[in-house]
Each structure stands twice: as structure tokens, then as C-alpha cells.
Design an enzyme around this catalytic site. Structure first.
Site, PDB file in Angstrom:
ATOM      1  N   ASP A 100      63.263 -31.148 -40.652  1.00 45.89           N
ATOM      2  CA  ASP A 100      63.287 -32.010 -39.480  1.00 45.89           C
ATOM      3  C   ASP A 100      64.586 -31.709 -38.739  1.00 45.89           C
ATOM      4  O   ASP A 100      65.644 -31.625 -39.367  1.00 45.89           O
ATOM      5  CB  ASP A 100      63.301 -33.468 -39.977  1.00 45.89           C
ATOM      6  CG  ASP A 100      62.643 -34.449 -39.037  1.00 45.89           C
ATOM      7  OD1 ASP A 100      62.963 -34.401 -37.842  1.00 45.89           O
ATOM      8  OD2 ASP A 100      61.836 -35.275 -39.508  1.00 45.89           O
ATOM      9  N   ASP A 202      62.443 -33.834 -33.682  1.00 49.30           N
ATOM     10  CA  ASP A 202      62.454 -35.277 -33.436  1.00 49.30           C
ATOM     11  C   ASP A 202      62.465 -35.576 -31.936  1.00 49.30           C
ATOM     12  O   ASP A 202      63.171 -34.914 -31.170  1.00 49.30           O
ATOM     13  CB  ASP A 202      63.717 -35.853 -34.097  1.00 49.30           C
ATOM     14  CG  ASP A 202      63.700 -37.364 -34.212  1.00 49.30           C
ATOM     15  OD1 ASP A 202      62.803 -37.884 -34.883  1.00 49.30           O
ATOM     16  OD2 ASP A 202      64.592 -38.011 -33.630  1.00 49.30           O
ATOM     17  N   GLU A 266      57.665 -33.641 -32.302  1.00 47.73           N
ATOM     18  CA  GLU A 266      57.294 -35.057 -32.237  1.00 47.73           C
ATOM     19  C   GLU A 266      57.255 -35.400 -30.754  1.00 47.73           C
ATOM     20  O   GLU A 266      58.187 -35.939 -30.188  1.00 47.73           O
ATOM     21  CB  GLU A 266      58.296 -35.957 -32.975  1.00 47.73           C
ATOM     22  CG  GLU A 266      57.778 -37.380 -33.100  1.00 47.73           C
ATOM     23  CD  GLU A 266      58.861 -38.465 -33.140  1.00 47.73           C
ATOM     24  OE1 GLU A 266      58.515 -39.614 -33.434  1.00 47.73           O
ATOM     25  OE2 GLU A 266      60.032 -38.189 -32.851  1.00 47.73           O
ATOM     26  N   HIS A 328      56.255 -41.768 -41.124  1.00 48.47           N
ATOM     27  CA  HIS A 328      57.227 -42.759 -41.603  1.00 48.47           C
ATOM     28  C   HIS A 328      57.542 -43.848 -40.589  1.00 48.47           C
ATOM     29  O   HIS A 328      58.359 -44.718 -40.867  1.00 48.47           O
ATOM     30  CB  HIS A 328      58.518 -42.031 -42.000  1.00 48.47           C
ATOM     31  CG  HIS A 328      59.121 -41.305 -40.834  1.00 48.47           C
ATOM     32  ND1 HIS A 328      58.525 -40.199 -40.240  1.00 48.47           N
ATOM     33  CD2 HIS A 328      60.229 -41.555 -40.115  1.00 48.47           C
ATOM     34  CE1 HIS A 328      59.259 -39.814 -39.220  1.00 48.47           C
ATOM     35  NE2 HIS A 328      60.305 -40.609 -39.120  1.00 48.47           N
ATOM     36  N   ASP A 329      56.942 -43.768 -39.402  1.00 46.41           N
ATOM     37  CA  ASP A 329      57.236 -44.751 -38.352  1.00 46.41           C
ATOM     38  C   ASP A 329      56.117 -45.756 -38.120  1.00 46.41           C
ATOM     39  O   ASP A 329      56.307 -46.712 -37.363  1.00 46.41           O
ATOM     40  CB  ASP A 329      57.509 -44.034 -37.018  1.00 46.41           C
ATOM     41  CG  ASP A 329      58.782 -43.205 -37.051  1.00 46.41           C
ATOM     42  OD1 ASP A 329      59.736 -43.604 -37.741  1.00 46.41           O
ATOM     43  OD2 ASP A 329      58.810 -42.151 -36.380  1.00 46.41           O
TER      44      ASP A 329
END
Ligand code: GLC
Ligand code: CA
Length: 499
Positions: A100, A202, A266, A328-329
Site C-alpha cells: 500500500d 491510497d 483506491e 478495511h474501511d
């Protein structure tokens, strides 16, 4: 230039939230050695690559997404040597490691920001976005975000405000500054040289901001739900056209390795055409752009199939879709879309793994893991329930049970490996009718999913059920209607074709 076939196109990727996956030294924090020790599970499951949420040093205001050093490993997770071992051991099993990268902002504890706030003349001052406050200390413009109302915080020592699209502990970098761009190119190369297979980027749409810091237009009821939620249409604060220059350059870097490195964004936008723009011409920007309209869709065939069709239509030639049901969000899909219902969870997993494109599983999806209530939340945004530890005893129990969700997931992945149609065949919708959604993959495969409350039938199918969420039906011949009970799904190999 690219190799003959990109490894990720036919593959299945798997996201690990390192803190919660596997703990090798009993300090209650998952770590890199823990992941290496669990590679057998991932190899057995059949995944081709792993994306690790950030492993870089962080004070954890935003659990790793506030980076304090880009070219090292946080001691809680291990060392660079542990990462090298993971890359090698995974590689020996045919599994690639994707990291990431968080280029939009750094931790306020990053040495660049520590320096930047020492004075207006500091060496790294222009690496961040500063502006004078308005009258009475008001923010310089109306930009806002999902984390805090104001995205500006005053730095009292130097009398200016700095931009932070997320927490005040996460200062936004200034991507108009060529030094910032050069530094991130160096960071990419540092990790690629270590054998890292790619990056998940990200908030990829956010990096570049309007140089004049103009106000975003006030949202109206024709704007998407996110703009309406934050009150403005983020036209100047993110998704700037200049951001594509960054990815064109990153693509050149990623393509200079053999095999070419994967870039997956993302791309947190609600508009499918905006999302598609991050693929560039189809081969000069990102390889994959996460599909947030799909993730935030209503879970019914009409809504989901419309997003799939729009995505198929919007992507440039040669570009490849990517599908995911969670990360994870967001609340885990067996909770968010299935209210814990086992059958529905299984049908959704089958759907994810049989669309045209690269599926990303989130750790625990393979066992149908639901959100876990957390008594003492540690995440400022309350995302703890989807980040709880992988329940390894349950994994073992499901592995021993032929009828488990884990074995179903593994069998669908194995079927993808055997079937070129499932890996690469075109997506052709056949039916969307109430709860039923059916499509063809290539010439030889039909997938049918019933997300409705009543049984549903797809007419005129001739073939063999290769896999059904109701495992008793595996191998069943079909001539005529294929009937599916509520919340079930099947993959049918069509007679007279070779898949
Ligand atoms: C991304 C991450 C999320 C993080 C945010 C700020 O959306 O997935 O976890 O909080 O960026 O870095
Ligand atoms: Ca540990």
C-alpha cells in the site's frame, strides 16, 4: 513494455490487514512473520497475490495510513528482512506481494512535516499545502471531507493553516511540487527493487489540488451521495486532471520492471466515467481502479448488474475491471449485504469470483466472516468491527468441512484456474429478473445468482452444474430451466463448448 500476460488479470487477489491477520510472537499484533507462517492457507485457497495494508512506520492516528517513513517496516510488524522473506516465500508458492502506498498525505510526525512547520522558509515547507487563514481565523476555503468538517488546521508557530483531507494528524502533500513527485518515484523504485509486485494507491483521486485553492461548488440534489453528504462537489479539492500526469509517469516506472509492476488505485469516486479515467488509454495509467460504485451499491441484481454493465461500457479498450465486496474501511459484506445469512454470503462470494475482472477478497471473506462488535473502539472513524483478528480455529474447522464456505470459495477459485472462460471470457448478461441475475462468460460458462426471496428459474440451459452454493447439486445435469432457491448461485458449464 508489458509481458505477454499480466499475472493479475486471471488472478485472485487477497487483502490482508497486517495488524489483524496472524501474530507470530504473541504480542497481540499481527506481523509479517505471522503472514509468512500462514502462506500455506493462502496457497491452498489458490490466491495469486496479496495486498498488504500499510506496513510502514506510523504513529497510528489512522492505523498505518499516517506514514512517518516510506522506506522501512514498522517494528510492530517486523523488519525489512522479514518482508524480504515474505516476498521470497510467497513467490515460491506463486503468490505475489503488493504493498500500500499513501502518497496524498504523511503523518505530521514525518520528518518532512516536522521540518516544514519549523518556519515559512523551511526546506520542506512547500512539500505541504499551506495558506493564510481568512478573517477571524476562518479557513482559507470551503473544502471539507468525510473525516473532519474543516480540512484546515492552524499551525500557531508559523501562523498559517495546513491542509489535511483526513485527520489533523495527516498533512496533505503538495503534488504541484516536483520534488514531491521525484521523491515518490524514488520510493516506488525502492520497493520494486525488493521484488514487490505492485502498489495499491491510497485515495488515488486526491493527490493534486487546485493551485489557487478555489472553493468547491456547493452540492445540489443532482450530485452523488458523497458530495451531498459532505455538502460540496469536490471539483477543486480532488480528482484534478493534473493527477493523471502522476500516474502516466508511475506507469512508465512500473513498466520498466520485468514483470511489469501492478498499479491499483483506491479511486474513491462515485462516478463510473471518473473511475474509468484512471485507466488512461487502457495501458498508460493504472492497471486497475477499484470500483466504489459497486461496493456501495444496493445489493440487488438490478443495481449491481447496471453498475457492471456501465463499467464494462466505460473502460477503455484492453482495460480490466476489478471487483471487491469489502475492505478495511467498510462493514464486511456478510453483515452489510447478507445480515449474517450463510446462503446469501455464499451466493455473493460466487458472484464476486465469477464476474469478468480481478476479484479482491478481504481477509476473512473466504470463511464468510462478519463484523465483530468491538467494545473499546480504537479507530477514530469506528472501523474496528471489520478489522478484527482472523479466527484461525474457525478457518481450520471450515477446512475440515466439505460443505463450508471456505471450501466453496476455494473450489470456485480452482474452477477459475481450469476455465479460460471464467478467467478471461467476455461478460454477456442473459437475464436480470427480480432476484435473478444471470450472465455468460465466454461461450462455455453460464453463471446464475438468485438474490431474491423466492425461487427463480433461468430458462433454456443445457449443461452441467460445475459448482452450486448448494453443494448437493454439483455435477447435476441441466436441460431446460435452471431453478435456484433463494440466495443461491451456480456456475454451469454449457454443453458443446470447451471452457
Ligand atoms: C483510505 C484508506 C483509509 C484511510 C484513508 C486516509 O481511504 O483506505 O483506511 O483512513 O485513506 O489515508
Ligand atoms: Ca506480533
Amino acid at each position: 513494455m508489458k509481458g505477454e500476460e499480466d499475472w493479475w488479470r486471471g488472478g485472485v487477489l487477497y487483502q490482508i490487514y497486517p495488524r489483524s491477520f496472524a501474530d507470530s510472537n504473541d504480542d497481540r499484533i499481527g506481523d509479517l512473520r505471522g503472514i509468512t507462517e500462514r502462506l500455506d492457507h493462502l496457497e491452498w485457497l489458490g490466491v495469486n497475490g496479496i495486498w498488504l495494508s500499510p506496513i510502514t512506520p506510523s504513529p497510528n492516528a489512522d492505523w498505518g495510513y499516517d506514514v512517518a517513513e516510506y522506506c522501512d517496516v514498522d517494528p510492530a510488524f517486523g523488519t525489512l528482512a522479514d518482508l524480504d522473506v515474505l516476498v521470497d516465500e510467497a513467490g515460491a508458492r506463486g503468490i505475489r506481494i503488493v504493498l500500500d502506498i499513501v502518497p496524498n498525505h504523511t503523518s505530521v510526525q514525518h520528518p518532512w512535516f516536522v521540518d516544514a512547520r519549523t518556519s515559512r522558509m523551511a526546506r520542506h515547507r512547500d512539500w505541504y499545502v499551506w495558506a493564510d487563514p481568512g478573517p477571524d481565523g476562518a479557513p482559507p476555503n470551503n473544502w471539507t471531507g468525510g473525516f473532519t468538517d474543516s480540512v484546515w488546521t492552524l499551525d500557531p508557530a508559523t501562523g498559517q493553516m495546513f491542509l489535511h483531507n483526513f485527520l489533523p494528524e495527516q498533512a496533505d502533500l503538495n503534488w504541484s511540487n516536483p520534488e514531491v513527485r521525484a521523491e515518490f518515484e524514488r520510493i516506488l523504485q525502492f520497493w520494486f527493487a525488493r521484488g514487490v509486485a505492485g502498489f495499491r494507491i491510497d485515495v488515488a483521486q486526491m493527490l493534486v489540488k487546485d493551485d489557487e485553492l478555489r472553493d468547491d461548488p456547493i452540492a445540489t440534489d443532482t450530485d452523488d451521495w458523497y458530495s451531498q453528504m459532505i455538502g460540496v462537489r469536490p471539483e477543486f479539492s480532488r480528482h484534478r486532471p493534473e493527477v493523471h500526469d502522476v500516474y502516466r509517469r508511475w506507469r512508465e516506472i512500473a513498466d520498466s520492471y520485468d514483470p511489469p509492476r501492478l498499479l491499483v488505485g483506491e479511486t474513491w469516486v462515485q462516478d463510473i466515467d471518473q473511475m474509468a479515467s484512471y485507466y488512461g488509454t487502457g495501458h498508460d495509467e493504472l492497471d486497475l481502479a477499484f470500483n466504489f460504485p459497486f461496493l456501495f451499491s444496493r445489493p440487488d441484481p438490478t443495481s449491481l448488474s447496471a453498475i457492471v454493465a456501465a463499467t464494462e461500457a466505460a473502460l477503455p479498450p484492453g482495460a480490466w475491471p476489478v471487483w471487491t465486496l469489502g475492505n478495511h474501511d467498510v462493514s464486511r459484506f456478510p453483515t452489510r449485504w447478507a445480515k449474517g445469512d450463510r446462503d446469501r454470503t455464499r451466493a455473493l462470494l460466487m458472484l464476486l469470483l465469477t464476474l469478468r475482472g480481478t476479484p479482491f477478497l478481504y481477509y476473512g471473506d473466504e470463511i464468510g466472516m462478519t463484523d465483530v462488535p468491538v467494545e473499546v473502539p480504537r479507530d477514530p472513524m469506528g472501523r474496528d468491527p471489520e478489522r478484527t483478528p482472523m479466527p484461525w480455529p474457525e478457518v481450520d474447522a471450515q477446512r475440515a468441512d466439505r460443505d463450508s464456505t471456505l471450501n466453496l470459495c476455494r473450489d470456485v477459485i480452482a474452477l477459475r484456474r481450469e476455465s479460460a472462460d471464467l478467467r478471461a471470457g467476455d461478460y454477456t448478461p442473459i437475464a436480470v429478473d427480480g432476484g435473478l441475475w444471470a450472465w455468460r462468460r465466454g461461450a462455455g460458462v453460464i453463471v446464475a445468482v438468485n438474490l431474491g426471496r423466492e425461487p427463480a428459474s433461468l430458462q433454456d440451459v443445457t449443461g452441467t452444474v460445475a459448482l452450486c452454493t448448494d453443494r448437493a447439486r454439483d455435477g447435476e445435469p441441466v436441460t431446460g430451466p435452471l431453478t435456484l432457491s433463494s440466495n443461491s448461485a451456480a456456475v454451469v458449464l454449457v454443453h458443446g463448448t470447451t471452457a
